[in-house]
Design a protein around this motif. Structure first.
Motif, PDB file in Angstrom:
ATOM      1  N   ILE B 116       0.874  -1.185   0.000  1.00  0.00           N
ATOM      2  CA  ILE B 116       0.000   0.000   0.000  1.00  0.00           C
ATOM      3  C   ILE B 116       0.906   1.229   0.000  1.00  0.00           C
ATOM      4  O   ILE B 116       2.066   1.129   0.419  1.00  0.00           O
ATOM      5  CB  ILE B 116      -0.965   0.047   1.228  1.00  0.00           C
ATOM      6  N   SER B 117       0.364   2.357  -0.434  1.00  0.00           N
ATOM      7  CA  SER B 117       1.202   3.566  -0.460  1.00  0.00           C
ATOM      8  C   SER B 117       1.353   4.104   0.961  1.00  0.00           C
ATOM      9  O   SER B 117       0.556   3.778   1.850  1.00  0.00           O
ATOM     10  CB  SER B 117       0.540   4.615  -1.336  1.00  0.00           C
ATOM     11  N   TRP B 118       2.366   4.959   1.168  1.00  0.00           N
ATOM     12  CA  TRP B 118       2.553   5.549   2.497  1.00  0.00           C
ATOM     13  C   TRP B 118       1.382   6.451   2.869  1.00  0.00           C
ATOM     14  O   TRP B 118       0.996   6.515   4.038  1.00  0.00           O
ATOM     15  CB  TRP B 118       3.882   6.327   2.563  1.00  0.00           C
ATOM     16  N   SER B 119       0.813   7.122   1.856  1.00  0.00           N
ATOM     17  CA  SER B 119      -0.319   7.995   2.197  1.00  0.00           C
ATOM     18  C   SER B 119      -1.524   7.151   2.626  1.00  0.00           C
ATOM     19  O   SER B 119      -2.249   7.500   3.547  1.00  0.00           O
ATOM     20  CB  SER B 119      -0.667   8.919   1.035  1.00  0.00           C
ATOM     21  N   MET B 120      -1.697   5.982   1.958  1.00  0.00           N
ATOM     22  CA  MET B 120      -2.813   5.111   2.352  1.00  0.00           C
ATOM     23  C   MET B 120      -2.550   4.558   3.753  1.00  0.00           C
ATOM     24  O   MET B 120      -3.485   4.436   4.558  1.00  0.00           O
ATOM     25  CB  MET B 120      -2.960   3.955   1.350  1.00  0.00           C
ATOM     26  N   SER B 121      -1.291   4.244   4.053  1.00  0.00           N
ATOM     27  CA  SER B 121      -1.008   3.737   5.408  1.00  0.00           C
ATOM     28  C   SER B 121      -1.310   4.828   6.437  1.00  0.00           C
ATOM     29  O   SER B 121      -1.845   4.555   7.507  1.00  0.00           O
ATOM     30  CB  SER B 121       0.424   3.198   5.484  1.00  0.00           C
ATOM     31  N   ASN B 122      -0.984   6.085   6.098  1.00  0.00           N
ATOM     32  CA  ASN B 122      -1.318   7.189   7.028  1.00  0.00           C
ATOM     33  C   ASN B 122      -2.824   7.249   7.284  1.00  0.00           C
ATOM     34  O   ASN B 122      -3.275   7.410   8.425  1.00  0.00           O
ATOM     35  CB  ASN B 122      -0.877   8.531   6.436  1.00  0.00           C
ATOM     36  N   ILE B 123      -3.584   7.103   6.222  1.00  0.00           N
ATOM     37  CA  ILE B 123      -5.050   7.202   6.353  1.00  0.00           C
ATOM     38  C   ILE B 123      -5.597   6.043   7.194  1.00  0.00           C
ATOM     39  O   ILE B 123      -6.454   6.231   8.068  1.00  0.00           O
ATOM     40  CB  ILE B 123      -5.715   7.235   4.952  1.00  0.00           C
ATOM     41  N   LEU B 124      -5.063   4.848   6.956  1.00  0.00           N
ATOM     42  CA  LEU B 124      -5.522   3.687   7.744  1.00  0.00           C
ATOM     43  C   LEU B 124      -5.156   3.864   9.223  1.00  0.00           C
ATOM     44  O   LEU B 124      -5.920   3.489  10.118  1.00  0.00           O
ATOM     45  CB  LEU B 124      -4.911   2.390   7.201  1.00  0.00           C
ATOM     46  N   ILE B 125      -3.973   4.440   9.471  1.00  0.00           N
ATOM     47  CA  ILE B 125      -3.558   4.672  10.868  1.00  0.00           C
ATOM     48  C   ILE B 125      -4.515   5.667  11.544  1.00  0.00           C
ATOM     49  O   ILE B 125      -4.915   5.482  12.693  1.00  0.00           O
ATOM     50  CB  ILE B 125      -2.091   5.149  10.937  1.00  0.00           C
ATOM     51  N   ILE B 126      -4.915   6.693  10.799  1.00  0.00           N
ATOM     52  CA  ILE B 126      -5.878   7.664  11.362  1.00  0.00           C
ATOM     53  C   ILE B 126      -7.191   6.948  11.716  1.00  0.00           C
ATOM     54  O   ILE B 126      -7.756   7.155  12.796  1.00  0.00           O
ATOM     55  CB  ILE B 126      -6.150   8.807  10.354  1.00  0.00           C
ATOM     56  N   ALA B 127      -7.646   6.082  10.813  1.00  0.00           N
ATOM     57  CA  ALA B 127      -8.893   5.348  11.077  1.00  0.00           C
ATOM     58  C   ALA B 127      -8.728   4.427  12.286  1.00  0.00           C
ATOM     59  O   ALA B 127      -9.647   4.258  13.086  1.00  0.00           O
ATOM     60  CB  ALA B 127      -9.294   4.546   9.847  1.00  0.00           C
ATOM     61  N   LEU B 128      -7.523   3.884  12.440  1.00  0.00           N
ATOM     62  CA  LEU B 128      -7.240   3.012  13.591  1.00  0.00           C
ATOM     63  C   LEU B 128      -7.230   3.816  14.899  1.00  0.00           C
ATOM     64  O   LEU B 128      -7.727   3.350  15.926  1.00  0.00           O
ATOM     65  CB  LEU B 128      -5.883   2.324  13.362  1.00  0.00           C
ATOM     66  N   TYR B 129      -6.673   5.038  14.848  1.00  0.00           N
ATOM     67  CA  TYR B 129      -6.762   5.921  16.029  1.00  0.00           C
ATOM     68  C   TYR B 129      -8.225   6.111  16.388  1.00  0.00           C
ATOM     69  O   TYR B 129      -8.606   6.101  17.553  1.00  0.00           O
ATOM     70  CB  TYR B 129      -6.185   7.316  15.741  1.00  0.00           C
TER      71      TYR B 129
END
Lengths: 100, 196
Positions: B116-129
């Protein structure tokens, strides 16, 4: 007829211990001592009575070289406590109309 | 010697003891503030370095992760030494945040492997928060964490539509609303409960 109150639980200190343990996963001896304001000797005796009845389990271990006693309510203890509360509410409802 | 007591006293005693056992505090604010400030610093450094010629914009993360893990380990050790009881609530919260850490590692690993792209990983991390703070808030009956969690989900959705580098600012915003603001409010609640 109303159920008889469990004599093991119908004692101030033992009931205090059980009421604390019902809300917690486990508690140390010093915590029970603090909350019940009992003496160490009396608390030990009552804990052993509850343990002999199968209502609680007692684990002895060490922390920083000091002995540590941890108490936990057992499933048998939970049902005994629930039955006690049920019997208690029966008594209270029975006495309500004449209660002054 | 055993005292005799009547049914009313018995009921009163049960209520008092249950209330005492319930009022045990879970000092969670420390972890929200610790990770909140660390992650905020990490994302802002990372975002800033993206605009320089620096080859390793992620340079701050290892330091931040190690600092966070040391802080968390010290916090857990201190609270374990102080706690004389184990509550079902603390146990559930422990499982939730352990699951959070595993999910976080999984997302980072997927990004490192190029899945996955780094930006997508950032977005998933936000959703996980969002998930973790929402669920924690529900468990400890603390609305600011619940609202913070919902806000993070909304930020995650909005971030799907921004340029990749701006997802770092989305993380910063998410950390402020779901960790820092609720963290300070929780700290105030803990302080006021201690004074009761």
């Amino acid at each position: 007829m109303f159920k008889n109150l469990d004599p093991i639980l119908h004692s101030q200190l033992r009931l205090s211990i059980m009421s604390l343990l019902i809300s917690l996963e486990s508690a140390e001896f010093s915590y029970l001592l603090e909350q019940t304001k009992a003496t160490k000797g009396n608390l030990s005796i009552q804990l052993n009575k509850l343990k002999d009845a199968g209502y609680i389990s007692i684990k002895k271990s060490f922390r920083n070289n000091y002995p540590l006693t941890t108490c936990k309510i057992t499933p048998k203890g939970i049902s005994a406590f629930e039955e006690y509360v049920e019997a208690l509410s029966g008594y209270i409802h029975k006495n309500k109309p004449t209660d002054h | 010697m055993e005292e005799q007591f009547n049914e009313q006293q018995s009921l009163k005693l049960i209520q008092e003891m249950i209330e005492n056992a319930k009022s045990k505090l879970e000092a969670g604010s420390f972890y929200y503030l610790l990770w909140g400030w660390l992650v905020l610093a990490g994302t802002l450094i990372h975002f800033g370095l993206l605009y320089t010629q620096f080859t390793y914009p992620y340079v701050a993360w290892p330091v931040i992760m190690v600092a966070g893990l040391i802080g968390t380990a010290l916090g857990v050790r201190k609270s374990k030494a102080r706690a004389k009881t184990k509550t079902y609530l603390a146990n559930s919260i422990g499982f939730l945040w352990t699951g959070f850490s595993i999910m976080l590692l999984f997302i980072l690993f997927s990004a490192m492997m190029g899945k996955i792209s780094w930006s997508m990983s950032n977005i998933l991390i936000i959703a996980l928060y969002g998930l973790s703070t929402f669920a924690s808030g529900g468990m400890i009956h603390f609305k600011p964490l619940i609202y913070g969690g919902i806000a993070s989900w909304l930020i995650a959705i909005a971030s799907l539509f921004v340029a990749p580098q701006f997802t770092f600012l989305s993380i910063a915003l998410s950390i402020i609303v779901s960790y820092l603001v609720p963290g300070y409010l929780l700290r105030n609640r803990e302080k006021s409960q201690r004074h009761v």
